[in-house]
Design a protein around this motif. Structure first.
Motif, PDB file in Angstrom:
ATOM      1  N   VAL A  33      35.976  42.960  48.075  1.00 38.44           N
ATOM      2  CA  VAL A  33      34.667  43.584  47.926  1.00 38.44           C
ATOM      3  C   VAL A  33      34.447  43.663  46.291  1.00 38.44           C
ATOM      4  CG1 VAL A  33      32.799  45.245  48.470  1.00 38.44           C
ATOM      5  CG2 VAL A  33      34.321  44.422  50.369  1.00 38.44           C
ATOM      6  N   LEU A  34      35.520  44.338  45.744  1.00 41.76           N
ATOM      7  CA  LEU A  34      35.394  44.706  44.422  1.00 41.76           C
ATOM      8  C   LEU A  34      35.291  43.294  43.558  1.00 41.76           C
ATOM      9  CD1 LEU A  34      35.425  46.796  42.008  1.00 41.76           C
ATOM     10  CD2 LEU A  34      38.090  46.726  42.340  1.00 41.76           C
ATOM     11  N   GLY A  35      36.189  42.433  44.114  1.00 39.22           N
ATOM     12  CA  GLY A  35      36.003  41.171  43.287  1.00 39.22           C
ATOM     13  C   GLY A  35      34.565  40.328  43.271  1.00 39.22           C
ATOM     14  N   SER A  36      33.903  40.680  44.063  1.00 40.55           N
ATOM     15  CA  SER A  36      32.401  40.292  44.185  1.00 40.55           C
ATOM     16  C   SER A  36      31.659  41.189  43.246  1.00 40.55           C
ATOM     17  CB  SER A  36      31.782  40.251  45.436  1.00 40.55           C
ATOM     18  OG  SER A  36      31.612  41.695  46.094  1.00 40.55           O
ATOM     19  N   GLN A  37      31.849  42.109  42.611  1.00 42.59           N
ATOM     20  CA  GLN A  37      31.209  43.037  42.030  1.00 42.59           C
ATOM     21  C   GLN A  37      31.538  42.994  40.595  1.00 42.59           C
ATOM     22  OE1 GLN A  37      28.833  45.089  43.647  1.00 42.59           O
ATOM     23  NE2 GLN A  37      29.737  43.645  45.228  1.00 42.59           N
ATOM     24  N   LEU A  38      32.365  42.743  39.968  1.00 40.15           N
ATOM     25  CA  LEU A  38      32.993  42.632  38.616  1.00 40.15           C
ATOM     26  C   LEU A  38      32.642  41.159  38.027  1.00 40.15           C
ATOM     27  CD1 LEU A  38      35.800  44.963  38.461  1.00 40.15           C
ATOM     28  CD2 LEU A  38      33.642  45.418  37.789  1.00 40.15           C
ATOM     29  N   THR A  39      32.340  41.263  36.743  1.00 37.91           N
ATOM     30  CA  THR A  39      32.315  39.948  35.650  1.00 37.91           C
ATOM     31  C   THR A  39      32.658  40.349  34.507  1.00 37.91           C
ATOM     32  OG1 THR A  39      30.131  40.632  35.099  1.00 37.91           O
ATOM     33  CG2 THR A  39      30.196  39.032  37.127  1.00 37.91           C
ATOM     34  N   GLY A  40      32.915  39.099  33.800  1.00 42.13           N
ATOM     35  CA  GLY A  40      33.224  39.493  32.126  1.00 42.13           C
ATOM     36  C   GLY A  40      34.733  39.830  32.104  1.00 42.13           C
ATOM     37  N   ASP A  41      34.645  40.682  30.892  1.00 37.17           N
ATOM     38  CA  ASP A  41      36.131  40.991  30.427  1.00 37.17           C
ATOM     39  C   ASP A  41      36.759  42.049  31.448  1.00 37.17           C
ATOM     40  OD1 ASP A  41      35.911  39.459  28.318  1.00 37.17           O
ATOM     41  OD2 ASP A  41      35.006  41.281  26.845  1.00 37.17           O
ATOM     42  N   GLU A  42      36.142  42.894  31.963  1.00 39.87           N
ATOM     43  CA  GLU A  42      36.613  44.031  32.942  1.00 39.87           C
ATOM     44  C   GLU A  42      37.173  43.256  34.087  1.00 39.87           C
ATOM     45  OE1 GLU A  42      33.513  45.663  30.466  1.00 39.87           O
ATOM     46  OE2 GLU A  42      33.293  43.930  31.887  1.00 39.87           O
ATOM     47  N   ARG A  43      36.367  42.145  34.690  1.00 37.30           N
ATOM     48  CA  ARG A  43      37.458  41.507  35.782  1.00 37.30           C
ATOM     49  C   ARG A  43      38.250  41.044  35.253  1.00 37.30           C
ATOM     50  NH1 ARG A  43      35.287  38.731  40.555  1.00 37.30           N
ATOM     51  NH2 ARG A  43      36.343  36.762  40.760  1.00 37.30           N
ATOM     52  N   CYS A  44      38.583  40.308  34.179  1.00 38.31           N
ATOM     53  CA  CYS A  44      39.592  39.603  33.488  1.00 38.31           C
ATOM     54  C   CYS A  44      40.898  40.587  33.531  1.00 38.31           C
ATOM     55  CB  CYS A  44      39.360  38.817  32.609  1.00 38.31           C
ATOM     56  SG  CYS A  44      38.076  37.279  32.666  1.00 38.31           S
ATOM     57  N   GLU A  45      40.586  41.555  32.884  1.00 39.81           N
ATOM     58  CA  GLU A  45      41.695  42.763  32.495  1.00 39.81           C
ATOM     59  C   GLU A  45      42.116  43.533  33.764  1.00 39.81           C
ATOM     60  OE1 GLU A  45      40.740  45.704  29.356  1.00 39.81           O
ATOM     61  OE2 GLU A  45      39.453  44.177  28.388  1.00 39.81           O
ATOM     62  N   LEU A  46      41.195  43.626  34.698  1.00 43.73           N
ATOM     63  CA  LEU A  46      41.705  44.289  36.171  1.00 43.73           C
ATOM     64  C   LEU A  46      42.574  43.193  36.850  1.00 43.73           C
ATOM     65  CD1 LEU A  46      41.950  46.574  38.019  1.00 43.73           C
ATOM     66  CD2 LEU A  46      39.801  45.561  39.123  1.00 43.73           C
ATOM     67  N   ALA A  47      42.144  41.906  36.769  1.00 41.39           N
ATOM     68  CA  ALA A  47      43.039  40.895  37.186  1.00 41.39           C
ATOM     69  C   ALA A  47      44.500  40.881  36.643  1.00 41.39           C
ATOM     70  CB  ALA A  47      42.247  39.602  37.187  1.00 41.39           C
ATOM     71  N   ALA A  48      44.300  41.041  35.500  1.00 40.73           N
ATOM     72  CA  ALA A  48      45.494  40.742  34.559  1.00 40.73           C
ATOM     73  C   ALA A  48      46.575  42.001  35.174  1.00 40.73           C
ATOM     74  CB  ALA A  48      45.188  40.806  33.329  1.00 40.73           C
ATOM     75  N   VAL A  49      46.184  43.202  35.392  1.00 39.89           N
ATOM     76  CA  VAL A  49      47.056  44.234  35.707  1.00 39.89           C
ATOM     77  C   VAL A  49      47.386  44.374  37.180  1.00 39.89           C
ATOM     78  CG1 VAL A  49      46.305  45.635  34.005  1.00 39.89           C
ATOM     79  CG2 VAL A  49      45.439  46.159  36.219  1.00 39.89           C
ATOM     80  N   LEU A  50      46.681  43.495  38.062  1.00 36.94           N
ATOM     81  CA  LEU A  50      47.198  43.478  39.432  1.00 36.94           C
ATOM     82  C   LEU A  50      48.317  42.488  39.779  1.00 36.94           C
ATOM     83  CD1 LEU A  50      43.443  42.942  40.964  1.00 36.94           C
ATOM     84  CD2 LEU A  50      44.884  44.899  41.005  1.00 36.94           C
ATOM     85  N   PRO A  51      49.142  42.887  40.870  1.00 34.03           N
ATOM     86  CA  PRO A  51      50.179  42.130  41.209  1.00 34.03           C
ATOM     87  C   PRO A  51      49.657  40.427  41.666  1.00 34.03           C
ATOM     88  CG  PRO A  51      50.360  44.188  42.140  1.00 34.03           C
ATOM     89  CD  PRO A  51      49.158  44.128  41.519  1.00 34.03           C
ATOM     90  N   GLU A  52      50.490  39.624  41.589  1.00 37.76           N
ATOM     91  CA  GLU A  52      50.063  38.332  41.704  1.00 37.76           C
ATOM     92  C   GLU A  52      49.053  38.190  43.044  1.00 37.76           C
ATOM     93  OE1 GLU A  52      51.798  33.855  42.220  1.00 37.76           O
ATOM     94  OE2 GLU A  52      52.840  35.484  41.143  1.00 37.76           O
ATOM     95  N   ARG A  53      49.788  38.666  44.213  1.00 39.33           N
ATOM     96  CA  ARG A  53      49.072  38.644  45.361  1.00 39.33           C
ATOM     97  C   ARG A  53      47.770  39.157  45.440  1.00 39.33           C
ATOM     98  NH1 ARG A  53      47.687  40.045  50.156  1.00 39.33           N
ATOM     99  NH2 ARG A  53      47.937  39.101  52.094  1.00 39.33           N
ATOM    100  N   ALA A  54      47.817  40.356  44.962  1.00 39.68           N
ATOM    101  CA  ALA A  54      46.443  41.195  44.828  1.00 39.68           C
ATOM    102  C   ALA A  54      45.518  40.583  43.800  1.00 39.68           C
ATOM    103  CB  ALA A  54      46.632  42.457  44.477  1.00 39.68           C
ATOM    104  N   ARG A  55      46.122  39.808  42.894  1.00 42.31           N
ATOM    105  CA  ARG A  55      45.111  39.291  41.928  1.00 42.31           C
ATOM    106  C   ARG A  55      44.394  38.008  42.683  1.00 42.31           C
ATOM    107  NH1 ARG A  55      48.962  37.070  38.431  1.00 42.31           N
ATOM    108  NH2 ARG A  55      49.068  39.229  37.660  1.00 42.31           N
ATOM    109  N   ALA A  56      45.240  37.076  43.357  1.00 39.76           N
ATOM    110  CA  ALA A  56      44.569  36.258  44.037  1.00 39.76           C
ATOM    111  C   ALA A  56      43.398  36.695  44.943  1.00 39.76           C
ATOM    112  CB  ALA A  56      45.693  35.491  44.751  1.00 39.76           C
ATOM    113  N   VAL A  57      43.499  37.701  45.608  1.00 40.68           N
ATOM    114  CA  VAL A  57      42.521  38.021  46.635  1.00 40.68           C
ATOM    115  C   VAL A  57      41.336  38.573  45.954  1.00 40.68           C
ATOM    116  CG1 VAL A  57      41.933  40.102  48.237  1.00 40.68           C
ATOM    117  CG2 VAL A  57      44.207  39.058  48.503  1.00 40.68           C
TER     118      VAL A  57
END
Length: 133
Positions: A33-57
């Motif tokens: 659900v959060l993945g459908s809410q964020l765009t731009g740099d915030e989305r990329c930065e959050l994805a970068a700190v997530l573990p690989e499996r969580a990042r994929a979701v």
């Protein structure tokens, strides 16, 4: 212990879930659900700190043109988990507080600035914007 397992353990502890499987189910739903809410740099930065499996979701979700209000976010989590709004608020807060810890204060501030007012409480923070207005 892997980074993903540590994140699941943190969600389990914060949400007081009875098993890692339940914590992981909640984590995956809230991340989607959060993945459908964020765009731009915030989305990329959050994805970068997530573990690989969580990042994929998280990253597999197509962002909406505009993020929804916090109550609609909670409703989407409730639908995804087939639970009540009260339980969904607890679930969302358990995951978002873990993400705030993982990403740090600076990233959490940026994410909250990108989302509509009302999300701060879900991240375990006071909603100071309401008093400043």
């Amino acid at each position: 212990m892997t980074r993903h397992r540590r994140l699941i353990q943190q969600v389990r502890r914060l949400g007081r879930y009875p098993s890692d499987e339940e914590a992981e189910r909640v984590l995956d739903t809230v991340l989607a659900v959060l993945g459908s809410q964020l765009t731009g740099d915030e989305r990329c930065e959050l994805a970068a700190v997530l573990p690989e499996r969580a990042r994929a979701v998280f990253a597999s979700q197509v962002p909406l043109p505009e993020p929804v209000a916090a109550p609609a976010f909670v409703e989407a989590v409730a639908r995804g988990l087939n639970t009540s709004l009260t339980s969904a608020r607890w679930d969302a807060s358990s995951v978002l507080a873990a993400l705030a810890s993982l990403g740090g204060e600076r990233l959490t501030d940026r994410v909250l600035n990108h989302l509509p007012r009302g999300y701060a409480l879900l991240f375990g923070r006071a909603d100071l914007a309401a008093t400043a207005a």
